[in-house]
Design a protein around this motif. Structure first.
Motif, mmCIF file in Angstrom:
data_model
loop_
_atom_site.group_PDB
_atom_site.id
_atom_site.type_symbol
_atom_site.label_atom_id
_atom_site.label_comp_id
_atom_site.label_asym_id
_atom_site.label_seq_id
_atom_site.Cartn_x
_atom_site.Cartn_y
_atom_site.Cartn_z
ATOM 1 N N ASP A 1 0.736 59.645 20.471
ATOM 2 C CA ASP A 1 0.411 58.267 19.389
ATOM 3 C C ASP A 1 0.946 57.616 20.107
ATOM 4 O O ASP A 1 1.697 56.412 19.014
ATOM 5 N N LYS A 2 0.474 57.374 21.648
ATOM 6 C CA LYS A 2 1.341 55.146 21.907
ATOM 7 C C LYS A 2 0.250 55.026 22.622
ATOM 8 O O LYS A 2 -0.714 55.792 23.570
ATOM 9 N N PRO A 3 -0.522 53.857 22.005
ATOM 10 C CA PRO A 3 -1.622 53.308 21.892
ATOM 11 C C PRO A 3 -1.787 52.786 23.420
ATOM 12 O O PRO A 3 -2.082 52.402 24.314
ATOM 13 N N LYS A 4 -0.303 52.886 24.173
ATOM 14 C CA LYS A 4 -0.867 52.406 26.062
ATOM 15 C C LYS A 4 -0.503 53.021 26.869
ATOM 16 O O LYS A 4 -1.157 52.553 28.032
ATOM 17 N N VAL A 5 -0.389 54.009 26.380
ATOM 18 C CA VAL A 5 -0.981 55.593 27.063
ATOM 19 C C VAL A 5 -2.410 56.420 26.698
ATOM 20 O O VAL A 5 -2.283 56.397 26.108
ATOM 21 N N LYS A 6 -2.784 55.794 28.177
ATOM 22 C CA LYS A 6 -4.253 56.382 28.302
ATOM 23 C C LYS A 6 -4.955 57.000 29.666
ATOM 24 O O LYS A 6 -4.224 57.046 30.275
ATOM 25 N N LEU A 7 -5.425 58.450 29.227
ATOM 26 C CA LEU A 7 -6.133 58.730 30.496
ATOM 27 C C LEU A 7 -7.106 57.944 30.748
ATOM 28 O O LEU A 7 -8.623 58.082 30.277
#
Length: 186
Positions: free
Chosen positions: A172-178
């Motif tokens: 649930d970290k908005p800056k972390v995306k795949l």
């Protein structure tokens, strides 16, 4: 994700441990069939690999009644992955050979650049029989100016993508995306 099978390790272990490595071994065996016309070394490697493949088939495929729909779907998935890996290695080989041609270099010249002494070893690397080291690929990128994405596989299986998506959600970290662009393998 690895895009190769360590054939020599598989032969020395005398064991294929899963369906994906079996499919990779089949791809490698077909490649060695072509290369065996060039070299006794490849012919002997192919004979040994065929023995290991046959052993796996006798163990895992002896009773076709044990295969259900899920198992057949799984096998199809592994065939597709092995084929995508084969295409990646062929594209890499083509890119390297074309760049060598453009720069008026030979495979032997590349072997010297990489610090490899054997012509056979260089052929095994280029043909995907043995894996390049990361250092080899970085040198090829720097010296031959081949895009790193053509040298190092950057794709993920759907299973890995699903697992990573779940982890990203849990974090649930908005800056972390795949980033899924160009990472898809069935």
């Amino acid at each position: 994700m690895k895009a190769h099978l360590d054939i020599e390790k598989l032969i020395s272990d005398d064991l294929i441990s899963n369906e994906l490595d079996y499919e990779r071994a089949l791809v490698a065996e077909r490649k060695l069939r072509l290369l065996s016309k060039e070299s006794v070394h490849f012919k002997n490697l192919r004979i040994k690999l065929r023995r290991v493949i046959e052993k796996y088939e006798n163990q895992e495929w002896s009773d076709v009644n044990n295969f259900d729909t899920d198992k057949l779907i799984e096998i199809d998935k592994y065939e597709e992955i092995a084929e995508l890996e084969r295409v990646f290695i062929e594209n890499r080989k083509y890119s390297i050979r074309e760049k060598l041609k453009d720069l008026d270099l030979t495979q032997g010249d590349l072997a010297v650049i990489l610090g490899h002494k054997s012509k056979t070893h260089m052929s095994e690397l280029i043909n995907g029989i043995k894996p390049f080291t990361l250092k080899d690929l970085v040198i090829i990128n720097r010296v031959l100016k081949i895009e790193i994405g053509l040298l190092i596989p950057v794709f993920l299986s759907k299973d890995d993508q699903l697992r990573l998506n779940e982890i990203v959600k849990v974090l649930d970290k908005p800056k972390v995306k795949l980033n899924l662009k160009d990472l898809i393998v069935s």
